[in-house]
Design a protein around this motif. Structure first.
Motif, PDB file in Angstrom:
ATOM      1  N   GLU A   1     -44.171  26.789  25.433  1.00 36.98           N
ATOM      2  CA  GLU A   1     -44.302  26.708  23.984  1.00 36.98           C
ATOM      3  C   GLU A   1     -45.464  25.819  23.558  1.00 36.98           C
ATOM      4  N   HIS A   2     -45.452  24.565  24.079  1.00 36.16           N
ATOM      5  CA  HIS A   2     -46.465  23.610  23.634  1.00 36.16           C
ATOM      6  C   HIS A   2     -47.631  23.564  24.599  1.00 36.16           C
ATOM      7  N   VAL A   3     -48.832  23.781  24.080  1.00 36.95           N
ATOM      8  CA  VAL A   3     -50.010  23.783  24.945  1.00 36.95           C
ATOM      9  C   VAL A   3     -51.196  23.117  24.261  1.00 36.95           C
ATOM     10  N   THR A   4     -52.204  22.827  25.072  1.00 29.95           N
ATOM     11  CA  THR A   4     -53.488  22.368  24.543  1.00 29.95           C
ATOM     12  C   THR A   4     -54.553  23.343  25.006  1.00 29.95           C
ATOM     13  N   ILE A   5     -55.442  23.721  24.098  1.00 31.72           N
ATOM     14  CA  ILE A   5     -56.606  24.500  24.546  1.00 31.72           C
ATOM     15  C   ILE A   5     -57.875  23.701  24.263  1.00 31.72           C
ATOM     16  N   LYS A   6     -58.826  23.859  25.169  1.00 37.90           N
ATOM     17  CA  LYS A   6     -60.118  23.210  24.969  1.00 37.90           C
ATOM     18  C   LYS A   6     -61.139  24.308  24.793  1.00 37.90           C
ATOM     19  N   ALA A   7     -61.899  24.253  23.707  1.00 40.14           N
ATOM     20  CA  ALA A   7     -62.821  25.352  23.438  1.00 40.14           C
ATOM     21  C   ALA A   7     -63.948  24.871  22.535  1.00 40.14           C
ATOM     22  N   THR A   8     -64.912  25.771  22.309  1.00 37.52           N
ATOM     23  CA  THR A   8     -66.070  25.424  21.479  1.00 37.52           C
ATOM     24  C   THR A   8     -65.896  26.042  20.096  1.00 37.52           C
ATOM     25  N   VAL A   9     -66.249  25.291  19.065  1.00 35.01           N
ATOM     26  CA  VAL A   9     -66.159  25.823  17.709  1.00 35.01           C
ATOM     27  C   VAL A   9     -67.289  26.810  17.494  1.00 35.01           C
ATOM     28  N   SER A  10     -66.928  28.037  17.060  1.00 35.34           N
ATOM     29  CA  SER A  10     -68.015  28.973  16.766  1.00 35.34           C
ATOM     30  C   SER A  10     -68.112  29.265  15.272  1.00 35.34           C
ATOM     31  N   ASP A  11     -67.083  28.914  14.528  1.00 34.04           N
ATOM     32  CA  ASP A  11     -67.167  29.142  13.081  1.00 34.04           C
ATOM     33  C   ASP A  11     -66.128  28.299  12.345  1.00 34.04           C
ATOM     34  N   PHE A  12     -66.460  27.833  11.146  1.00 30.68           N
ATOM     35  CA  PHE A  12     -65.499  27.122  10.301  1.00 30.68           C
ATOM     36  C   PHE A  12     -65.569  27.730   8.913  1.00 30.68           C
ATOM     37  N   GLU A  13     -64.426  28.099   8.378  1.00 33.30           N
ATOM     38  CA  GLU A  13     -64.406  28.735   7.072  1.00 33.30           C
ATOM     39  C   GLU A  13     -63.368  28.046   6.201  1.00 33.30           C
ATOM     40  N   ASN A  14     -63.748  27.725   4.972  1.00 32.97           N
ATOM     41  CA  ASN A  14     -62.796  27.123   4.047  1.00 32.97           C
ATOM     42  C   ASN A  14     -62.529  28.128   2.934  1.00 32.97           C
ATOM     43  N   ILE A  15     -61.282  28.578   2.807  1.00 30.65           N
ATOM     44  CA  ILE A  15     -60.970  29.642   1.848  1.00 30.65           C
ATOM     45  C   ILE A  15     -60.090  29.091   0.730  1.00 30.65           C
ATOM     46  N   TYR A  16     -60.468  29.379  -0.510  1.00 23.12           N
ATOM     47  CA  TYR A  16     -59.620  28.974  -1.641  1.00 23.12           C
ATOM     48  C   TYR A  16     -58.658  30.100  -1.964  1.00 23.12           C
TER      49      TYR A  16
ATOM     50  N   ARG B   1     -55.432  31.699  -4.566  1.00 23.08           N
ATOM     51  CA  ARG B   1     -55.166  31.699  -5.997  1.00 23.08           C
ATOM     52  C   ARG B   1     -54.290  30.524  -6.413  1.00 23.08           C
ATOM     53  N   ARG B   2     -53.431  30.094  -5.508  1.00 18.83           N
ATOM     54  CA  ARG B   2     -52.492  29.029  -5.879  1.00 18.83           C
ATOM     55  C   ARG B   2     -53.036  27.631  -5.600  1.00 18.83           C
ATOM     56  N   HIS B   3     -54.306  27.470  -5.738  1.00 22.22           N
ATOM     57  CA  HIS B   3     -54.937  26.165  -5.529  1.00 22.22           C
ATOM     58  C   HIS B   3     -54.716  25.621  -4.135  1.00 22.22           C
ATOM     59  N   MET B   4     -54.566  26.543  -3.201  1.00 26.88           N
ATOM     60  CA  MET B   4     -54.453  26.110  -1.811  1.00 26.88           C
ATOM     61  C   MET B   4     -55.832  26.284  -1.181  1.00 26.88           C
ATOM     62  N   GLN B   5     -56.020  25.536  -0.111  1.00 24.60           N
ATOM     63  CA  GLN B   5     -57.221  25.772   0.677  1.00 24.60           C
ATOM     64  C   GLN B   5     -56.801  26.024   2.110  1.00 24.60           C
ATOM     65  N   ILE B   6     -57.382  27.047   2.695  1.00 26.48           N
ATOM     66  CA  ILE B   6     -57.065  27.365   4.087  1.00 26.48           C
ATOM     67  C   ILE B   6     -58.313  27.148   4.935  1.00 26.48           C
ATOM     68  N   GLN B   7     -58.142  26.476   6.055  1.00 29.64           N
ATOM     69  CA  GLN B   7     -59.277  26.277   6.953  1.00 29.64           C
ATOM     70  C   GLN B   7     -59.089  27.161   8.184  1.00 29.64           C
ATOM     71  N   LYS B   8     -60.053  28.029   8.394  1.00 34.22           N
ATOM     72  CA  LYS B   8     -59.975  28.899   9.581  1.00 34.22           C
ATOM     73  C   LYS B   8     -61.078  28.499  10.552  1.00 34.22           C
ATOM     74  N   VAL B   9     -60.649  28.135  11.769  1.00 39.81           N
ATOM     75  CA  VAL B   9     -61.615  27.697  12.766  1.00 39.81           C
ATOM     76  C   VAL B   9     -61.622  28.706  13.909  1.00 39.81           C
ATOM     77  N   LYS B  10     -62.794  29.208  14.207  1.00 34.52           N
ATOM     78  CA  LYS B  10     -62.871  30.137  15.335  1.00 34.52           C
ATOM     79  C   LYS B  10     -63.290  29.362  16.582  1.00 34.52           C
ATOM     80  N   LEU B  11     -62.491  29.522  17.628  1.00 31.22           N
ATOM     81  CA  LEU B  11     -62.752  28.804  18.878  1.00 31.22           C
ATOM     82  C   LEU B  11     -63.053  29.804  19.984  1.00 31.22           C
ATOM     83  N   VAL B  12     -64.000  29.454  20.824  1.00 32.80           N
ATOM     84  CA  VAL B  12     -64.281  30.327  21.979  1.00 32.80           C
ATOM     85  C   VAL B  12     -64.343  29.504  23.261  1.00 32.80           C
ATOM     86  N   ASP B  13     -63.841  30.065  24.341  1.00 37.24           N
ATOM     87  CA  ASP B  13     -64.143  29.480  25.655  1.00 37.24           C
ATOM     88  C   ASP B  13     -64.831  30.560  26.472  1.00 37.24           C
TER      89      ASP B  13
END
Ligand code: ADP
Ligand code: MG
Length: 688
Positions: A62-77, A79-91
Motif C-alpha cells: 500500500e505505502h510506497v515511495t517513488i523517486k522520479a524527475t519532474v517533467s511538468d507542473f500545472e496549477n488548475i483553478y 469553479r469552486r475556488h479550489m486549486q489543483i496541482q498536477k505534477v508529472k513525474l518520469v523515471d
C-alpha cells in the motif's frame, strides 16, 4: 549538553511566528523540541519505480515511495475556488501524474528537471495505478519525509507535523551525544536502550522494533523522573515534625458524642477515612493525605472530624476552597454541622475578597474558611495545626513553604471529588497517603442520564416544564464551556446571559429562573444560591462554575448544554450536583453533535455512574491529558502516555524507592537525572 539547553529563539531558519507557536506549547529549549515525540510512524520505506506501481498494488503493498524527475507542473483553478496541482513525474521507464489540492506553493519544489521523492498510498483507478501523495521532498541521500519510517507528530497551534519533523531532524543532526542519565547497571536490569539511541530512534527509527525500544526507554525515564521526585518529597516529609502532637485518646468521648449527634449515620467508608486521618494527625509526622471521594460521598463531614480534633487540642484549622462560592458553602456547612454540638464547638470565620468576618472574629476563630488566596497575602496565621484544601489535589509546594516560614508545620488534608485511577494515583501522587470514600450515603438513587439530540430538545423542554410545575422539581441548566481555559471567560458569561434571556422569555416564561456566574458580586451569588436552595427559583442557569461542590440537595434535574465539550470527569462532577437526596434525579445531555465517537462517549457516560470507571475510560480513550486534575499536577500530558501501563509504573516505582532507600547521591552520581528532577519540580511550583 549545552546545545540542548539552547533557547528555541535561536533555532536557525525558523520564522518568529513558528518560534512563538513552539513556545506556546511549552517548547522553550532545543531539548524541549527533541522531547516532542511522534505519536506514530507511516512506513514509506518501500521504494519502487513508477512502472512497478501496478504490480506492487496487486501484491498488496500500500505505502510506497517513488523517486522520479519532474517533467511538468500545472496549477488548475476550479469553479469552486479550489486549486489543483498536477505534477508529472518520469523515471527511466514510465511516467505518472501526482495530484495535490490547494498547495500552489509546491511549484517551488516541483521544478522541471528536479529529482524528487514522493511517498503515498497506491490506488487503482480505471486507467491504472496511481500514487496518492502524502509526503514529498527533493531527493536526497538522507530522506526525512519519505523513503523511510516517517514520524507523525501531533499538529498543534498551527505547527504542522512536517515542520516539526524538519526541525527535529535538524537538531538531531547537530547533537553529538545524548548524555546518559541512568547507570549501565540500571539500563541492563530493566532491559533499556541507551538514551543516545532512544532519542534518535524514537524520531527516525530504522525499524519499528527499534522505535518501540526507544519508546520503552523514554517512557521509563518519564515515569521514573516523576516517581523519584515524589519519593524524594515523601522522604523529606518523613524527617519533618509538627509543632505539637495532637492528643486523640483524651477526646475520644467528645468525638463519639459529636458523631452520635449528627443528623445521619456515617458510612463505613467515612468512618474508615476519619480513623485514618485522626491516626495521622495524632503522630509527630506531618500528615500529607488526600481524601478522595465521588461527588456526594460526604467528604465535608470527614474533614469536620479532623478539624474538630485539632480544635479540641487548642490549634487552629484553615480550610481553603478554590472558589468563593465553595468557601462560603463550607462556612455554612461547618456552622450547621457544629450547631447541634455542645460547648466545645469551634468558632468559625470566613475570609474571601467579598465576604469577611470581622477582624476580632477572625483573630479568635478556631476554624478559618477562605479561598486558596488567604495564605498568599500578608495575613499571618499562628498556631495552625491543620490545613484542609478542597478540590486541589496537590497542595502547593509554595503555599506550604509559606506556612512554614510563618513558623507552623501543619498537617495537610486535601480533598478531591475527581476520581483518579489507581495507576495514575501511584504515579502522580506517590508522595500522598490516600483515603477513599468508595461508598455513598444510604438510599441514594443513581441519576438517570439521557442523551438529548437536537430533534428531541423541544420534548425535553416540555418534560422539564411538567416536572417543575407538577412535581416542584428544581433544575440546573449549565451552558457549555466555551473557552478551554479552566477559568471563566467573558464569552462564557455572555453565553450564560443569552441562555438566561432565552429561557426566561421564550421557553419557560412561566417559571422562575435565576442566573449564576463567576463574575457576579459575592452577595448576588449568595442570594441566587440561597433562593435556589429555598425553592424560590425553579431553574438556575449557570456557567460550569456549579461544577465543583455546590450542594443543593433539592435539585433533581441537571441539563448540560454542549455536553460533548466536557470531559467525562467534568460531566460526572456536574451530574453530581443532583441525586444528593433520596429522590430520583435526572441528567440530560444536550448535544448538537452526532459524530460517532462523541455519541459513544456520551452513551457510555449515560450508562455508568461510577466516577472511577469513567476516569479510566477517559484515560484509555483520550489519554492522560484528558484527566481532570492532571493539568493541576503540572504536566498537562505525559508525552508517552503510559498511565495505563501498570508494569512500567511498578518497575519505575521500585527503582525510585531503591534510590531513596540507598540514599544515592544525585549530585555526584546522577547529575543529568538531578537536572531532570529539578526541572520537573520547577514546573510543578510554577503551576501552583
Ligand atoms: P462531597 O463529598 O461531594 O463534598 P458533601 O460533603 O457535600 O459531599 O455531602 C453531600 C451531602 O450528603 C451533604 O448534604 C451531607 O450533609 C450529606 N451526607 C454526608 N454524609 C452523609 C451520610 N453518612 N448519610 C447521609 N447523608 C450524608
Ligand atoms: Mg465537597
Amino acid at each position: 549538553m549545552e546545545l540542548l539547553q539552547t533557547p528555541i529563539e535561536t533555532l536557525p531558519k525558523t520564522a518568529p511566528l513558528t518560534k512563538n507557536r513552539l513556545k506556546s506549547i511549552s517548547i522553550n529549549t532545543y531539548f524541549d523540541l527533541i522531547s516532542y515525540f511522534p505519536t506514530r510512524y507511516e512506513d514509506y520505506s518501500c521504494i519502487i519505480t513508477i512502472k512497478e506501481m501496478g504490480a506492487a498494488y496487486d501484491s498488496g503493498i500500500e505505502h510506497v515511495t517513488i523517486k522520479a524527475t519532474v517533467s511538468d507542473f500545472e496549477n488548475i483553478y476550479t469553479r469552486r475556488h479550489m486549486q489543483i496541482q498536477k505534477v508529472k513525474l518520469v523515471d527511466d521507464k514510465a511516467s505518472t501524474t501526482v495530484t495535490w489540492f490547494n498547495q500552489p506553493f509546491l511549484r517551488q519544489i516541483f521544478r522541471t528537471g528536479q529529482i524528487v521523492s514522493v511517498a503515498g498510498s497506491l490506488e487503482r483507478l480505471d486507467f491504472g495505478t496511481v500514487i496518492r501523495a502524502q509526503h514529498y521532498e527533493i531527493d536526497s541521500p538522507e530522506p526525512v519525509h519519505t523513503a523511510r519510517l516517517v514520524p507523525i507528530y501531533p499538529a498543534k497551534r498551527g505547527l504542522s507535523s512536517r515542520l516539526l519533523r524538519e526541525k527535529i531532524y535538524y537538531l538531531l543532526q547537530r547533537v553529538n551525544q545524548f548524555q546518559e542519565m541512568l547507570s549501565d547497571k540500571i539500563l541492563k536490569a530493566n532491559n533499556l536502550v541507551e538514551s543516545n539511541i532512544a532519542y534518535r530512534q524514537i524520531h527516525f527509527p530504522d525499524n519499528l522494533a527499534l522505535a518501540e525500544q526507544a519508546r520503552d526507554r523514554l517512557a521509563f525515564d518519564e515515569l521514573f523522573t516523576i516517581q523519584l521526585s515524589s519519593a524524594l518529597v515523601r522522604e523529606s516529609w518523613q524527617h519533618e515534625k509538627v509543632g505539637t502532637v495532637l492528643n486523640r485518646n483524651k477526646f475520644e468521648k467528645t468525638l463519639n458524642d459529636f458523631e452520635i449527634n449528627l443528623p445521619f449515620k456515617l458510612t463505613k467508608a467515612q468512618k474508615r477515612s476519619i480513623d485514618e486521618i485522626l491516626k495521622d494527625i495524632s503522630t509527630p509526622k506531618p500528615m500529607n493525605r488526600l481524601l478522595q471521594g465521588d461527588v456526594g460521598s460526604g467528604k465535608t463531614i470527614v474533614a469536620a472530624f479532623a478539624a474538630y480534633l485539632t480544635h479540641l487540642n487548642g490549634f487552629k484549622v484553615l480550610l481553603m476552597a478554590p472558589t468563593e462560592i465553595l468557601a462560603s458553602q463550607h462556612f455554612q456547612s461547618l456552622i450547621s454541622i457544629f450547631s447541634s454540638n455542645g460547648a466545645s464547638s469551634p468558632s468559625i470565620a470566613i475570609i474571601t475578597s467579598n465576604k469577611k468576618s470581622s477582624n476580632e472574629e477572625i483573630a479568635s476563630a478556631n476554624i478559618i474558611v477562605g479561598t486558596h488566596a488567604i495564605i498568599a497575602g500578608k495575613r499571618k496565621f499562628d498556631n495552625v495545626g491543620l490545613v484542609i484544601v478542597d478540590e486541589q489535589q496537590k497542595f502547593g509546594v509554595v503555599q506550604r513553604a509559606k506556612l512554614k516560614e510563618q513558623g507552623t508545620n501543619p498537617h495537610l488534608l486535601s480533598m478531591t471529588a475527581t476520581p483518579i485511577p489507581r495507576t495514575v494515583m501511584l504515579t502522580l501522587y506517590g508522595e500522598l497517603d490516600i483515603s477513599i470514600l468508595d461508598e455513598m450515603p444510604l438510599g441514594r438513587l443513581p441519576v438517570k442520564t439521557h442523551l438529548v439530540t437536537q430533534e428531541k430538545r423541544q420534548a425535553a423542554y416540555t418534560w422539564i416544564n411538567t416536572q417543575a410545575q407538577a412535581n416542584q422539581a428544581q433544575i440546573f441548566i449549565v451552558v457549555p464551556l466555551i473557552d478551554e481555559s479552566t477559568h471563566e471567560s467573558m464569552k462564557n458569561i455572555k453565553a450564560a446571559n443569552n441562555e438566561y434571556e432565552k429561557l426566561s422569555k421564550e421557553i419557560f416564561p412561566n417559571l422562575k429562573i435565576g442566573l449564576l456566574h463567576g463574575r457576579m458580586k459575592s452577595a448576588e451569588k449568595d442570594k441566587v444560591l440561597l433562593d435556589f436552595k429555598e425553592g424560590k427559583l425553579d431553574i438556575l442557569v449557570s456557567t460550569p462554575v456549579v461544577e465543583v461542590g455546590i450542594d443543593i440537595p433539592r435539585a433533581t434535574i441537571i441539563v448540560i448544554e454542549g455536553a460533548e465539550r466536557f470531559g467525562m470527569a467534568q460531566l460526572h462532577q456536574l451530574r453530581g450536583r443532583v441525586g444528593r437526596d433520596n429522590k430520583q434525579s435526572y441528567c440530560l445531555l444536550f448535544t448538537e453533535q452526532q459524530a460517532i465517537p462523541i455519541t459513544q462517549r456520551l452513551n457510555f457516560f449515560s450508562k455508568v455512574n461510577d466516577g472511577f470507571v469513567l476516569a479510566q475510560y477517559d484515560l484509555e480513550h483520550r489519554g492522560g491529558g484528558s484527566l481532570h486534575g492532571i493539568e493541576q499536577h503540572g504536566i498537562s500530558e505525559l508525552a508517552l502516555s503510559t498511565l495505563t501501563d501498570v508494569e512500567l509504573i511498578n518497575k519505575t516505582q521500585k527503582l525510585a524507592q531503591e534510590f531513596v532507600r540507598n540514599k544515592y547521591s544525585l549530585d555526584s552520581e546522577y547529575p543529568i537525572l538531578k537536572e531532570r528532577i529539578d526541572k520537573y519540580h520547577n514546573i510543578q511550583i510554577a503551576r501552583d
